[in-house]
Design an enzyme around this catalytic site. Structure first.
Site, PDB file in Angstrom:
ATOM      1  N   ASP A  65       8.257  -1.165   8.108  1.00  0.00           N
ATOM      2  CA  ASP A  65       9.342  -0.753   7.202  1.00  0.00           C
ATOM      3  C   ASP A  65      10.397   0.087   7.954  1.00  0.00           C
ATOM      4  O   ASP A  65      10.157   0.555   9.071  1.00  0.00           O
ATOM      5  CB  ASP A  65       8.711   0.084   6.071  1.00  0.00           C
ATOM      6  CG  ASP A  65       9.529   0.031   4.796  1.00  0.00           C
ATOM      7  OD1 ASP A  65      10.697  -0.365   4.840  1.00  0.00           O
ATOM      8  OD2 ASP A  65       8.982   0.414   3.740  1.00  0.00           O
ATOM      9  N   LYS A 110       5.583  -9.732   7.939  1.00  0.00           N
ATOM     10  CA  LYS A 110       4.708  -9.039   6.970  1.00  0.00           C
ATOM     11  C   LYS A 110       5.531  -8.891   5.702  1.00  0.00           C
ATOM     12  O   LYS A 110       6.603  -8.276   5.721  1.00  0.00           O
ATOM     13  CB  LYS A 110       4.301  -7.677   7.524  1.00  0.00           C
ATOM     14  CG  LYS A 110       3.595  -6.762   6.528  1.00  0.00           C
ATOM     15  CD  LYS A 110       3.086  -5.502   7.244  1.00  0.00           C
ATOM     16  CE  LYS A 110       2.623  -4.421   6.285  1.00  0.00           C
ATOM     17  NZ  LYS A 110       2.140  -3.230   6.998  1.00  0.00           N
ATOM     18  N   ASP A 120       5.671  -7.404   2.128  1.00  0.00           N
ATOM     19  CA  ASP A 120       5.036  -6.367   1.313  1.00  0.00           C
ATOM     20  C   ASP A 120       5.352  -6.588  -0.172  1.00  0.00           C
ATOM     21  O   ASP A 120       6.126  -7.496  -0.518  1.00  0.00           O
ATOM     22  CB  ASP A 120       5.529  -4.996   1.796  1.00  0.00           C
ATOM     23  CG  ASP A 120       4.459  -3.923   1.655  1.00  0.00           C
ATOM     24  OD1 ASP A 120       3.546  -4.104   0.851  1.00  0.00           O
ATOM     25  OD2 ASP A 120       4.561  -2.895   2.353  1.00  0.00           O
ATOM     26  N   SER A 133       0.998  -9.217   1.646  1.00  0.00           N
ATOM     27  CA  SER A 133       0.349  -8.024   1.089  1.00  0.00           C
ATOM     28  C   SER A 133      -0.035  -8.223  -0.379  1.00  0.00           C
ATOM     29  O   SER A 133      -0.497  -7.279  -1.030  1.00  0.00           O
ATOM     30  CB  SER A 133       1.278  -6.813   1.222  1.00  0.00           C
ATOM     31  OG  SER A 133       1.557  -6.562   2.567  1.00  0.00           O
ATOM     32  N   ARG A 169      -3.283  -8.570   3.451  1.00  0.00           N
ATOM     33  CA  ARG A 169      -3.820  -7.232   3.241  1.00  0.00           C
ATOM     34  C   ARG A 169      -4.515  -7.213   1.897  1.00  0.00           C
ATOM     35  O   ARG A 169      -3.896  -7.486   0.882  1.00  0.00           O
ATOM     36  CB  ARG A 169      -2.669  -6.226   3.261  1.00  0.00           C
ATOM     37  CG  ARG A 169      -2.225  -5.788   4.654  1.00  0.00           C
ATOM     38  CD  ARG A 169      -3.167  -4.729   5.207  1.00  0.00           C
ATOM     39  NE  ARG A 169      -3.349  -3.669   4.236  1.00  0.00           N
ATOM     40  CZ  ARG A 169      -2.446  -2.721   3.997  1.00  0.00           C
ATOM     41  NH1 ARG A 169      -1.336  -2.677   4.684  1.00  0.00           N
ATOM     42  NH2 ARG A 169      -2.674  -1.797   3.089  1.00  0.00           N
ATOM     43  N   ASP A 224      -3.744   1.258   2.051  1.00  0.00           N
ATOM     44  CA  ASP A 224      -3.303   1.546   3.424  1.00  0.00           C
ATOM     45  C   ASP A 224      -4.303   2.402   4.193  1.00  0.00           C
ATOM     46  O   ASP A 224      -4.813   3.393   3.669  1.00  0.00           O
ATOM     47  CB  ASP A 224      -1.998   2.349   3.387  1.00  0.00           C
ATOM     48  CG  ASP A 224      -0.842   1.523   2.873  1.00  0.00           C
ATOM     49  OD1 ASP A 224      -1.046   0.360   2.495  1.00  0.00           O
ATOM     50  OD2 ASP A 224       0.281   2.060   2.857  1.00  0.00           O
TER      51      ASP A 224
HETATM   52  C1  GLA Z   1       2.988  -0.264   2.272  1.00  0.00           C
HETATM   53  C2  GLA Z   1       2.129  -1.072   3.242  1.00  0.00           C
HETATM   54  C3  GLA Z   1       2.009  -0.347   4.575  1.00  0.00           C
HETATM   55  C4  GLA Z   1       3.402  -0.138   5.136  1.00  0.00           C
HETATM   56  C5  GLA Z   1       4.255   0.631   4.142  1.00  0.00           C
HETATM   57  C6  GLA Z   1       5.704   0.717   4.583  1.00  0.00           C
HETATM   58  O1  GLA Z   1       2.394   0.935   1.909  1.00  0.00           O
HETATM   59  O2  GLA Z   1       0.855  -1.298   2.711  1.00  0.00           O
HETATM   60  O3  GLA Z   1       1.228  -1.089   5.471  1.00  0.00           O
HETATM   61  O4  GLA Z   1       3.970  -1.385   5.436  1.00  0.00           O
HETATM   62  O5  GLA Z   1       4.250   0.008   2.859  1.00  0.00           O
HETATM   63  O6  GLA Z   1       6.503   1.416   3.688  1.00  0.00           O
END
Ligand code: GLA
Length: 429
Positions: free
Chosen positions: A80, A156, A158, A190, A215, A219
């Site tokens: 991010d 990735k 999200d 994700s 994912r 986290d």
């Molecule tokens: C989420 C994702 C993390 C990361 C953050 C970035 O929490 O699960 O792995 O990418 O966003 O803001």
């Protein structure tokens, strides 16, 4: 002509969702910025550690120079906070001009010139998790094309600031859009991390068709508690999770935090062993410019990586939880080999654990050779019924690579190797 041909082919194969990119036949390996470097955008006070092209160039240099790339750690992944706060006048995502003055294409060229691949981050929602511009449904094709034009190799995607309906439409749509660019771009979803339930209410068949990895859970943070909670969640849900992993589609328990501040040496060895047993992607999130020799040794363990990268791609399982708080994990590997992890949840002292392969579901028909993945120590001629004792340190592991060397009934014929598809594993998982 070429274009018309592919349009014709697309018309012949309508409605297929499959992610036919042929990528990630073994779990991906590389480096990902988030856990260690977060959304540090303060390049004025902290130029060395802020999310900027310099950080990714530094990590690419380290991966290419310090032995990582040769072992398979080839992805350099942006997370991010890489974009400007707004899209440009034509609605394109643009990198922050101060932190990425050369642009992402130049960064991709830099990474590629070192034999590495570049990953990037986006979010199916109005904003990314850290509040940067999201990739709403109407932007998906545009952003996929932008990433392909820049030469990006992995995305990735999200799920912050999105509804369940947006996710259900957006994740498959991005998969198609990436495929349609014609550039092989690995796709990390994700999505399941935003769907709840125990067991998880996730359509893993669909996910395995549209994503290369996903994912599943919250986290990772820089702490042993965090690692334990992830391992626990994956173990509790292994009946759902284990069967859906395989070449091209992997469960992702999140980054390796080895080399940071929260894990002892034993705990670092445990994270590496448990991620390997779970056939997990190995994305390090640590400062490779200053990593200690001991952390590097764990992350660069060749036998460990060989096990993680086993071509059969079968995810392992927890097979036993002893009253003594020793847990045993088993992963089947190619050539009838397997990996065992003996994991101590104890917090007192090194524990002498006595067991036998027969107790761990191995058949009595074979004689085995075992190799300790961390010490290299070999035991030959181990029969399944033989008791053995290992010493497992608190929050540590003993990890074995083992394979049958002789069939007790046919001692001479066994070594004539069977073809891989005829081989059976000498245990039940
Ligand atoms: C989420 C994702 C993390 C990361 C953050 C970035 O929490 O699960 O792995 O990418 O966003 O803001």
């Amino acid at each position: 002509m070429k274009l018309m041909g592919s349009v014709f082919l697309l018309a012949l194969a309508p409605l297929t969702l499959a992610l036919e990119n042929g990528l990630m036949r073994t779990p991906p390996m590389g480096w990902l910025a988030w856990e260690r470097f977060r959304c540090n955008t303060d390049c004025k006070s902290d130029p060395h550690n802020c999310i900027s092209e310099k950080l990714f160039m530094d990590m690419a240099d380290r991966l290419a120079t310090d032995g990582w790339r040769e072992l398979g750690y080839v992805y350099v992944n942006i997370d991010d906070c890489w974009t400007a706060k707004e899209r440009d006048a034509t609605g394109h995502l643009v990198p922050d001009p101060e932190r990425f003055p050369s642009g992402i294409k130049a960064l991709a060229d830099y990474v590629h010139a070192r034999g590495l691949k570049l990953g990037i981050y986006a979010d199916i929602g109005s904003y990314t998790c850290a509040g940067y511009p999201g990739t709403t449904l109407d932007r998906i094709e545009q952003d996929a094309l932008t990433f392909a034009q820049w030469g990006v190799d992995m995305l990735k995607f999200d799920g912050c600031y999105s509804s369940g309906a947006m996710q259900a439409e957006g994740y498959p749509k991005m998969s198609k859009a990436l495929n349609a660019t014609g550039r092989p771009i690995a796709y990390s979803c994700s999505w399941p991390a935003y769907q709840g339930g125990l067991p998880p209410q996730v359509n893993y068949t669909l996910l395995a068709n549209i994503c290369n990895l996903w994912r599943n859970y919250g986290d990772i943070q820089d702490s042993w508690d965090s690692v334990l909670s992830i391992v626990e969640w994956f173990s509790v849900n292994q009946d759902v999770l284990q069967p859906v992993a395989g070449p091209g589609h992997w469960n992702d328990p999140d980054m390796l935090i080895i080399g940071n501040f929260g894990l002892s040496c034993e705990q670092s060895r445990s994270q590496m062993a448990l991620w390997t047993i779970m056939a997990a992607p190995l994305f390090m999130s640590t400062d490779l410019r200053v990593i200690s020799d001991s952390a590097k040794e764990i992350l660069q363990n060749k036998l460990m990586i060989k096990i993680n990268q086993d071509p059969l791609g079968i995810q392992g399982r927890k097979i036993l939880q002893e009253k003594s708080r020793i847990e045993v994990f088993l992963r089947p590997l190619s050539h009838s080999a397997s990996a065992l992890v003996f994991f101590s949840r104890r917090t007192d002292m090194p524990y002498r654990y006595t067991t036998s392969l027969a107790r761990l579901n191995f058949t009595q028909d074979f004689v085995y050779e075992t190799q300790d993945v961390y010490t290299g120590q070999i035991i030959s001629g181990l029969k399944a019924a033989d008791n053995f004792t290992i010493v497992v340190n608190p929050s540590g592991v003993v990890m074995w690579y083992l394979y049958p060397t002789m069939h007790l009934d046919q001692p001479f014929s066994f070594m004539k190797q069977q073809p891989e598809d005829k081989k059976v594993h000498p245990f039940t998982l």
